[in-house]
Design a protein around this motif. Structure first.
Motif, PDB file in Angstrom:
ATOM      1  N   PRO A 140     -19.060  -8.080   4.802  1.00  0.00           N
ATOM      2  CA  PRO A 140     -18.297  -7.627   3.419  1.00  0.00           C
ATOM      3  C   PRO A 140     -17.850  -8.165   2.856  1.00  0.00           C
ATOM      4  CG  PRO A 140     -16.950  -6.450   4.240  1.00  0.00           C
ATOM      5  CD  PRO A 140     -17.833  -7.274   5.604  1.00  0.00           C
ATOM      6  N   ALA A 141     -17.922  -9.006   1.740  1.00  0.00           N
ATOM      7  CA  ALA A 141     -16.955  -9.634   0.278  1.00  0.00           C
ATOM      8  C   ALA A 141     -15.828  -8.891  -0.404  1.00  0.00           C
ATOM      9  CB  ALA A 141     -18.020  -9.852  -0.819  1.00  0.00           C
ATOM     10  N   ALA A 142     -15.325  -8.078   0.339  1.00  0.00           N
ATOM     11  CA  ALA A 142     -13.766  -7.383  -0.143  1.00  0.00           C
ATOM     12  C   ALA A 142     -13.807  -6.809   1.087  1.00  0.00           C
ATOM     13  CB  ALA A 142     -14.112  -6.677  -1.124  1.00  0.00           C
ATOM     14  N   LEU A 143     -11.227  -7.156   1.632  1.00  0.00           N
ATOM     15  CA  LEU A 143     -10.946  -5.579   2.772  1.00  0.00           C
ATOM     16  C   LEU A 143      -9.918  -5.494   2.396  1.00  0.00           C
ATOM     17  CD1 LEU A 143     -11.526  -8.844   5.776  1.00  0.00           C
ATOM     18  CD2 LEU A 143     -12.972  -6.896   4.924  1.00  0.00           C
ATOM     19  N   PRO A 144     -10.266  -4.244   1.694  1.00  0.00           N
ATOM     20  CA  PRO A 144      -9.176  -3.409   1.625  1.00  0.00           C
ATOM     21  C   PRO A 144      -8.208  -2.576   2.674  1.00  0.00           C
ATOM     22  CG  PRO A 144     -11.269  -1.922   1.534  1.00  0.00           C
ATOM     23  CD  PRO A 144     -11.717  -3.071   1.588  1.00  0.00           C
ATOM     24  N   PHE A 145      -7.214  -3.427   2.875  1.00  0.00           N
ATOM     25  CA  PHE A 145      -6.409  -2.133   3.594  1.00  0.00           C
ATOM     26  C   PHE A 145      -6.034  -1.330   3.528  1.00  0.00           C
ATOM     27  CE2 PHE A 145      -6.937  -7.105   5.484  1.00  0.00           C
ATOM     28  CZ  PHE A 145      -7.295  -6.711   6.188  1.00  0.00           C
ATOM     29  N   GLY A 146      -5.439  -0.262   2.237  1.00  0.00           N
ATOM     30  CA  GLY A 146      -4.956   0.274   2.280  1.00  0.00           C
ATOM     31  C   GLY A 146      -3.463   0.840   2.329  1.00  0.00           C
ATOM     32  N   ASN A 147      -2.808   1.290   2.349  1.00  0.00           N
ATOM     33  CA  ASN A 147      -1.519   1.071   2.424  1.00  0.00           C
ATOM     34  C   ASN A 147      -0.374   0.455   4.186  1.00  0.00           C
ATOM     35  OD1 ASN A 147      -0.929   2.227  -0.663  1.00  0.00           O
ATOM     36  ND2 ASN A 147      -0.463   4.198   0.670  1.00  0.00           N
ATOM     37  N   ARG A 148      -0.205   0.298   3.698  1.00  0.00           N
ATOM     38  CA  ARG A 148       0.638  -0.136   5.266  1.00  0.00           C
ATOM     39  C   ARG A 148       2.997  -0.068   5.130  1.00  0.00           C
ATOM     40  NH1 ARG A 148      -0.552   0.231  10.124  1.00  0.00           N
ATOM     41  NH2 ARG A 148       0.857  -1.509  11.790  1.00  0.00           N
ATOM     42  N   ASP A 149       3.191   0.374   6.264  1.00  0.00           N
ATOM     43  CA  ASP A 149       4.674   0.933   5.897  1.00  0.00           C
ATOM     44  C   ASP A 149       4.747  -0.920   6.038  1.00  0.00           C
ATOM     45  OD1 ASP A 149       7.266   1.361   6.653  1.00  0.00           O
ATOM     46  OD2 ASP A 149       6.987   3.070   6.303  1.00  0.00           O
ATOM     47  N   SER A 150       6.427  -1.602   5.766  1.00  0.00           N
ATOM     48  CA  SER A 150       6.486  -2.493   5.923  1.00  0.00           C
ATOM     49  C   SER A 150       7.784  -2.430   6.935  1.00  0.00           C
ATOM     50  CB  SER A 150       7.250  -3.289   4.608  1.00  0.00           C
ATOM     51  OG  SER A 150       8.570  -1.964   4.387  1.00  0.00           O
ATOM     52  N   ASP A 151       7.620  -1.826   7.260  1.00  0.00           N
ATOM     53  CA  ASP A 151       8.427  -1.596   9.071  1.00  0.00           C
ATOM     54  C   ASP A 151       7.460  -1.368  10.673  1.00  0.00           C
ATOM     55  OD1 ASP A 151      10.913  -2.020   7.892  1.00  0.00           O
ATOM     56  OD2 ASP A 151      10.556   0.492   7.747  1.00  0.00           O
ATOM     57  N   ASP A 152       6.302  -1.109  10.668  1.00  0.00           N
ATOM     58  CA  ASP A 152       5.001  -0.573  11.062  1.00  0.00           C
ATOM     59  C   ASP A 152       4.169  -1.724  11.506  1.00  0.00           C
ATOM     60  OD1 ASP A 152       6.200   1.556  10.923  1.00  0.00           O
ATOM     61  OD2 ASP A 152       4.109   2.635   9.674  1.00  0.00           O
ATOM     62  N   GLY A 153       4.678  -3.336  11.525  1.00  0.00           N
ATOM     63  CA  GLY A 153       4.150  -4.449  12.275  1.00  0.00           C
ATOM     64  C   GLY A 153       2.794  -4.748  11.409  1.00  0.00           C
TER      65      GLY A 153
ATOM     66  N   THR B  86      -1.737  -2.507  -0.252  1.00  0.00           N
ATOM     67  CA  THR B  86      -0.193  -2.219  -0.929  1.00  0.00           C
ATOM     68  C   THR B  86       0.793  -1.837   0.365  1.00  0.00           C
ATOM     69  OG1 THR B  86      -0.803  -1.434  -2.472  1.00  0.00           O
ATOM     70  CG2 THR B  86       1.315  -0.219  -1.939  1.00  0.00           C
ATOM     71  N   GLY B  87       1.682  -2.359   0.504  1.00  0.00           N
ATOM     72  CA  GLY B  87       2.992  -2.462   1.335  1.00  0.00           C
ATOM     73  C   GLY B  87       4.260  -0.485   1.088  1.00  0.00           C
ATOM     74  N   THR B  88       4.228  -0.186   1.712  1.00  0.00           N
ATOM     75  CA  THR B  88       4.967   0.992   1.271  1.00  0.00           C
ATOM     76  C   THR B  88       5.968   1.341   2.413  1.00  0.00           C
ATOM     77  OG1 THR B  88       3.248   2.204   2.622  1.00  0.00           O
ATOM     78  CG2 THR B  88       3.097   1.841   1.167  1.00  0.00           C
ATOM     79  N   GLN B  89       6.711   2.260   2.214  1.00  0.00           N
ATOM     80  CA  GLN B  89       8.002   2.073   3.386  1.00  0.00           C
ATOM     81  C   GLN B  89       8.892   4.002   3.409  1.00  0.00           C
ATOM     82  OE1 GLN B  89      11.698   0.604   2.192  1.00  0.00           O
ATOM     83  NE2 GLN B  89      11.756  -0.681   4.498  1.00  0.00           N
ATOM     84  N   THR B  90       8.546   4.440   4.290  1.00  0.00           N
ATOM     85  CA  THR B  90       8.968   5.974   4.719  1.00  0.00           C
ATOM     86  C   THR B  90      10.315   5.453   5.084  1.00  0.00           C
ATOM     87  OG1 THR B  90       8.188   5.001   6.745  1.00  0.00           O
ATOM     88  CG2 THR B  90       6.900   6.497   4.615  1.00  0.00           C
ATOM     89  N   LEU B  91      11.486   5.961   4.560  1.00  0.00           N
ATOM     90  CA  LEU B  91      13.119   5.013   4.722  1.00  0.00           C
ATOM     91  C   LEU B  91      13.312   6.335   3.845  1.00  0.00           C
ATOM     92  CD1 LEU B  91      15.159   3.433   5.839  1.00  0.00           C
ATOM     93  CD2 LEU B  91      14.474   2.550   3.593  1.00  0.00           C
ATOM     94  N   LEU B  92      14.827   7.249   4.915  1.00  0.00           N
ATOM     95  CA  LEU B  92      15.702   8.276   4.437  1.00  0.00           C
ATOM     96  C   LEU B  92      17.030   7.474   4.777  1.00  0.00           C
ATOM     97  CD1 LEU B  92      14.656  10.788   6.466  1.00  0.00           C
ATOM     98  CD2 LEU B  92      14.348  10.681   3.819  1.00  0.00           C
ATOM     99  N   GLY B  93      18.252   7.309   3.290  1.00  0.00           N
ATOM    100  CA  GLY B  93      19.319   6.858   3.396  1.00  0.00           C
ATOM    101  C   GLY B  93      19.999   8.008   3.100  1.00  0.00           C
ATOM    102  N   ALA B  94      21.320   8.135   3.759  1.00  0.00           N
ATOM    103  CA  ALA B  94      22.829   8.986   3.624  1.00  0.00           C
ATOM    104  C   ALA B  94      23.999   8.346   3.191  1.00  0.00           C
ATOM    105  CB  ALA B  94      22.790  10.172   5.191  1.00  0.00           C
ATOM    106  N   GLY B  95      24.233   9.720   2.390  1.00  0.00           N
ATOM    107  CA  GLY B  95      25.320   9.355   1.249  1.00  0.00           C
ATOM    108  C   GLY B  95      25.822  10.423   0.908  1.00  0.00           C
ATOM    109  N   PRO B  96      27.824  10.473   1.688  1.00  0.00           N
ATOM    110  CA  PRO B  96      28.410   9.399   2.157  1.00  0.00           C
ATOM    111  C   PRO B  96      27.668   8.834   3.990  1.00  0.00           C
ATOM    112  CG  PRO B  96      29.883  11.438   1.966  1.00  0.00           C
ATOM    113  CD  PRO B  96      28.316  11.415   1.239  1.00  0.00           C
ATOM    114  N   THR B  97      27.581   8.612   4.216  1.00  0.00           N
ATOM    115  CA  THR B  97      27.693   8.817   6.125  1.00  0.00           C
ATOM    116  C   THR B  97      28.704   9.321   7.209  1.00  0.00           C
ATOM    117  OG1 THR B  97      28.297   6.433   6.408  1.00  0.00           O
ATOM    118  CG2 THR B  97      25.975   6.703   5.474  1.00  0.00           C
TER     119      THR B  97
END
Length: 365
Positions: free
Chosen positions: A167-180, A268-279
């Motif tokens: 094909p003339a285009a390769l769509p990779f969709g969403n990919r978490d930036s922490d997943d390699g 599209t680079g995505t990220q599933t990430l939780l933060g806590a405050g205060p820790t």
């Protein structure tokens, strides 16, 4: 029976005939005499005539156009010169050209219907070749006139130089930036013509090129030295490994002697990430007889780009507990969209004196 022969006998008043034809083998004036010998005096008849010729010749006798790509339109013209090699005027009545060949006209010197050639005069048959399919072609350009037809042999070969990618285009969709890197996707470069395709470079460019990587560790991968014969293929293999969130795009370009073919890359680079405050929560001192302290809370926030589903909220340390019932509490099954938050509340209810510690762990996808 009326012809004069060596055995003819003529009585008084009788006749016989001398019948003759003229068939010159060369041009020019000719003369001869027919003599009738008998027992009377010889009689002679003088014969005269002029040999003439209507004759066309052509040079060269054939036109070879070689190989021509079927997508490139007609070749440059070639021509053969037609000469009146006889002694009489010749009038051209037409030129027949068939197949993938065509006559070019429009010049005063062209051989066309009505063209009159005096002795030694010339005209030109101009021809182009425009194949519509691959393979050899042959035909003739035939010049008609009041002289004998002359033909010019024509030949050429239709070829096709073409390279495609699919094909003339390769769509990779969403990919978490922490997943390699993502799974590999590939596009196939194919020589769809009849001539060799010589790749000269394969490049990855574009604003998001750093977030994609091209694989080249297999023998079927396209490289700068790949040569594809008719029907052969090579692969453009790519992975998506975003290092930041957001839409990414790039282009893989395979350059060759037939031009470039490109494959558009998107993801599209995505990220599933939780933060806590205060820790940490310092609940201070509490009398063992006074019951639990007032709850303190830590806020758990989805600081990524993708929804996060909580799978558990686990408390360790027997001198602490988690009150329930508040609408904003974190619980198993809670879904936090990007930017949303829930609370982890804890109380201190010691059963013995001394320093105490514990922890709350929030698990999710």
């Amino acid at each position: 029976g009326t012809d004069c022969t060596t055995s003819t006998s003529l009585t008084a008043g009788q006749t016989c005939k001398l019948r003759l034809r003229f068939d010159p083998t060369t041009t020019g004036a000719k003369a001869a005499t027919v003599t009738v010998a008998s027992n009377a005096a010889d009689v002679s008849v003088g014969l005269t005539g002029t040999g003439i010729q209507t004759l066309l010749t052509r040079s060269p006798a054939s036109l070879s156009f070689g190989s021509k790509d079927i997508d490139d339109g007609p070749t440059a013209e070639q021509f053969s010169t037609v000469t009146n090699a006889g002694t009489e005027t010749v009038t051209i009545s037409g030129v027949d050209v068939s197949g993938n060949f065509g006559q070019v006209t429009g010049d005063a010197a062209d051989c066309v219907n009505g063209k009159v050639l005096a002795a030694a005069a010339t005209c030109k048959v101009r021809v182009t070749y425009n194949p519509t399919a691959t393979g050899p072609n042959s035909s003739n350009a035939t010049v008609h006139s009041n002289a004998a037809d002359v033909s010019i042999a024509l030949d050429g070969t239709g070829i096709q130089s073409e390279v495609g990618v699919s094909p003339a285009a390769l769509p990779f969709g969403n990919r978490d930036s922490d997943d390699g890197p993502s799974a590999t996707q590939e596009s196939t470069v194919t020589n769809t013509g009849t001539e060799d395709v010589n790749l000269s470079s394969v490049t990855l460019t574009g604003s998001g090129a750093a977030h994609f990587q091209r694989l080249t560790d297999q023998g079927t991968d396209c490289t700068a030295s790949t040569v594809l014969t008719a029907g052969q293929t090579c692969k453009l293999r790519v992975q998506f490994d975003p290092s930041t969130v957001g839409a990414k795009s790039a282009t893989v370009t395979a350059s060759s002697n037939l031009g470039d073919v490109t494959v558009a890359l998107t993801g599209t680079g995505t990220q599933t990430l939780l933060g806590a405050g205060p820790t940490s929560l310092a609940l201070g001192s509490q009398d063992v007889d006074d019951g639990p302290t007032t709850p303190q809370a830590s806020t758990v926030t989805n600081v990524g780009t993708q929804p996060v589903t909580l799978t558990g909220v686990n408390l360790s340390g027997g001198d602490f507990d988690r009150p329930s019932g508040a609408g904003g509490d974190c619980a198993s099954g809670t879904v936090l969209n990007a930017g949303e938050a829930c609370n982890v509340r804890a109380r201190f209810d010691p059963s013995s004196t001394g320093d105490k510690s514990g922890s709350v762990t929030v698990t999710s996808n």
